[in-house]
Write a protein that holds these residues in place. Sequence first.
Motif, PDB file in Angstrom:
ATOM      1  N   ASP A 198       0.590   9.762   4.177  1.00  0.00           N
ATOM      2  CA  ASP A 198       0.346  10.200   2.801  1.00  0.00           C
ATOM      3  C   ASP A 198       1.062   9.331   1.776  1.00  0.00           C
ATOM      4  OD1 ASP A 198      -1.335  12.229   3.617  1.00  0.00           O
ATOM      5  OD2 ASP A 198       0.247  13.750   3.620  1.00  0.00           O
ATOM      6  N   ALA A 199       2.028   8.542   2.201  1.00  0.00           N
ATOM      7  CA  ALA A 199       2.728   7.636   1.282  1.00  0.00           C
ATOM      8  C   ALA A 199       1.872   6.430   0.912  1.00  0.00           C
ATOM      9  CB  ALA A 199       4.035   7.158   1.917  1.00  0.00           C
ATOM     10  N   PHE A 200       0.833   6.174   1.689  1.00  0.00           N
ATOM     11  CA  PHE A 200       0.030   4.968   1.521  1.00  0.00           C
ATOM     12  C   PHE A 200      -1.284   5.265   0.804  1.00  0.00           C
ATOM     13  CE2 PHE A 200       2.777   4.439   5.125  1.00  0.00           C
ATOM     14  CZ  PHE A 200       3.277   3.155   4.960  1.00  0.00           C
ATOM     15  N   ASP A 201      -1.721   4.284   0.033  1.00  0.00           N
ATOM     16  CA  ASP A 201      -3.026   4.371  -0.618  1.00  0.00           C
ATOM     17  C   ASP A 201      -3.953   3.404   0.111  1.00  0.00           C
ATOM     18  OD1 ASP A 201      -5.260   4.387  -2.228  1.00  0.00           O
ATOM     19  OD2 ASP A 201      -4.136   4.240  -4.110  1.00  0.00           O
ATOM     20  N   PHE A 202      -4.823   3.944   0.948  1.00  0.00           N
ATOM     21  CA  PHE A 202      -5.741   3.140   1.747  1.00  0.00           C
ATOM     22  C   PHE A 202      -7.131   3.039   1.122  1.00  0.00           C
ATOM     23  CE2 PHE A 202      -2.886   4.859   5.194  1.00  0.00           C
ATOM     24  CZ  PHE A 202      -2.279   3.653   5.495  1.00  0.00           C
ATOM     25  N   THR A 203      -7.258   3.419  -0.143  1.00  0.00           N
ATOM     26  CA  THR A 203      -8.568   3.339  -0.783  1.00  0.00           C
ATOM     27  C   THR A 203      -8.969   1.880  -0.971  1.00  0.00           C
ATOM     28  OG1 THR A 203      -7.634   3.423  -3.006  1.00  0.00           O
ATOM     29  CG2 THR A 203      -8.288   5.543  -1.990  1.00  0.00           C
ATOM     30  N   ARG A 204     -10.261   1.679  -1.102  1.00  0.00           N
ATOM     31  CA  ARG A 204     -10.779   0.317  -1.303  1.00  0.00           C
ATOM     32  C   ARG A 204     -10.112  -0.354  -2.503  1.00  0.00           C
ATOM     33  NH1 ARG A 204     -15.214   3.170   0.712  1.00  0.00           N
ATOM     34  NH2 ARG A 204     -16.267   2.083   2.415  1.00  0.00           N
ATOM     35  N   ALA A 262     -11.698  -9.126   4.389  1.00  0.00           N
ATOM     36  CA  ALA A 262     -12.812 -10.063   4.552  1.00  0.00           C
ATOM     37  C   ALA A 262     -13.664 -10.140   3.284  1.00  0.00           C
ATOM     38  CB  ALA A 262     -13.673  -9.655   5.742  1.00  0.00           C
ATOM     39  N   GLY A 263     -13.868  -9.013   2.637  1.00  0.00           N
ATOM     40  CA  GLY A 263     -14.647  -8.981   1.412  1.00  0.00           C
ATOM     41  C   GLY A 263     -13.942  -9.608   0.238  1.00  0.00           C
ATOM     42  N   HIS A 264     -12.636  -9.695   0.325  1.00  0.00           N
ATOM     43  CA  HIS A 264     -11.819 -10.254  -0.753  1.00  0.00           C
ATOM     44  C   HIS A 264     -11.542 -11.730  -0.557  1.00  0.00           C
ATOM     45  CE1 HIS A 264      -8.269 -10.726  -3.386  1.00  0.00           C
ATOM     46  NE2 HIS A 264      -8.819  -9.745  -4.074  1.00  0.00           N
ATOM     47  N   LEU A 272       0.813  -1.217   0.000  1.00  0.00           N
ATOM     48  CA  LEU A 272       0.000   0.000   0.000  1.00  0.00           C
ATOM     49  C   LEU A 272       0.850   1.274   0.000  1.00  0.00           C
ATOM     50  CD1 LEU A 272      -2.814  -1.057   2.502  1.00  0.00           C
ATOM     51  CD2 LEU A 272      -2.898  -1.034  -0.014  1.00  0.00           C
ATOM     52  N   GLU A 273       2.130   1.135   0.230  1.00  0.00           N
ATOM     53  CA  GLU A 273       3.059   2.272   0.238  1.00  0.00           C
ATOM     54  C   GLU A 273       3.408   2.607  -1.210  1.00  0.00           C
ATOM     55  OE1 GLU A 273       7.164   3.495   2.602  1.00  0.00           O
ATOM     56  OE2 GLU A 273       6.570   1.405   2.477  1.00  0.00           O
ATOM     57  N   SER A 274       2.487   3.296  -1.887  1.00  0.00           N
ATOM     58  CA  SER A 274       2.609   3.472  -3.330  1.00  0.00           C
ATOM     59  C   SER A 274       2.697   4.926  -3.799  1.00  0.00           C
ATOM     60  CB  SER A 274       1.433   2.791  -4.025  1.00  0.00           C
ATOM     61  OG  SER A 274       0.209   3.356  -3.586  1.00  0.00           O
ATOM     62  N   HIS A 275       2.341   5.883  -2.965  1.00  0.00           N
ATOM     63  CA  HIS A 275       2.383   7.286  -3.383  1.00  0.00           C
ATOM     64  C   HIS A 275       3.764   7.902  -3.182  1.00  0.00           C
ATOM     65  CE1 HIS A 275      -1.856   7.367  -4.102  1.00  0.00           C
ATOM     66  NE2 HIS A 275      -2.193   7.272  -2.836  1.00  0.00           N
ATOM     67  N   CYS A 276       4.482   7.408  -2.198  1.00  0.00           N
ATOM     68  CA  CYS A 276       5.814   7.910  -1.841  1.00  0.00           C
ATOM     69  C   CYS A 276       6.403   6.859  -0.899  1.00  0.00           C
ATOM     70  CB  CYS A 276       5.698   9.288  -1.166  1.00  0.00           C
ATOM     71  SG  CYS A 276       7.296  10.124  -0.939  1.00  0.00           S
ATOM     72  N   ASP A 304      -7.840  -3.727  -2.429  1.00  0.00           N
ATOM     73  CA  ASP A 304      -8.269  -4.875  -3.229  1.00  0.00           C
ATOM     74  C   ASP A 304      -7.176  -5.303  -4.215  1.00  0.00           C
ATOM     75  OD1 ASP A 304     -10.682  -4.771  -1.873  1.00  0.00           O
ATOM     76  OD2 ASP A 304     -11.801  -3.902  -3.552  1.00  0.00           O
ATOM     77  N   ALA A 305      -6.499  -4.338  -4.836  1.00  0.00           N
ATOM     78  CA  ALA A 305      -5.440  -4.637  -5.801  1.00  0.00           C
ATOM     79  C   ALA A 305      -4.191  -5.204  -5.128  1.00  0.00           C
ATOM     80  CB  ALA A 305      -5.076  -3.374  -6.582  1.00  0.00           C
TER      81      ALA A 305
END
Length: 131
Positions: A59-65, A125-127, A47-51, A69-70
Amino acid sequence: MTERDRQYDLQIDDDEWIEHISIEARYGQAVDIDAHLAGLGPLIDRLESHCVAGCCGFDAFDFTRDAIDAALPGLDQAPLLAACASARNAVAAIASGVVLSNRMNNACDSRVFLRLLEHIASRIAGHASPV
């Protein structure tokens, strides 16, 4: 009506956020939780994809659904769910209400971190594949 300043909030979907709770007067009471996040390490790394966390903290992490999922394919979800539950229990037990993660380069109110862990757990859990 003015729109809320989202500078310190955590985005978890296009129009959904976990609102920041100030720890200004309580920063010195922060309790390190990295040991409790170890089981989530592979997911946190993805998830550490922005920086990088050392530069940008949360802010370095993308915590969006979509990002969570990806990031999940190829990861064993049962241990991730167990790690989320364990981390939630540990964070909920912190009396000061302030947590610190050196790995994620951030300190925050424990209620914010609990909401983040609940969000992550719900995506896992949804995945999860049916047995």
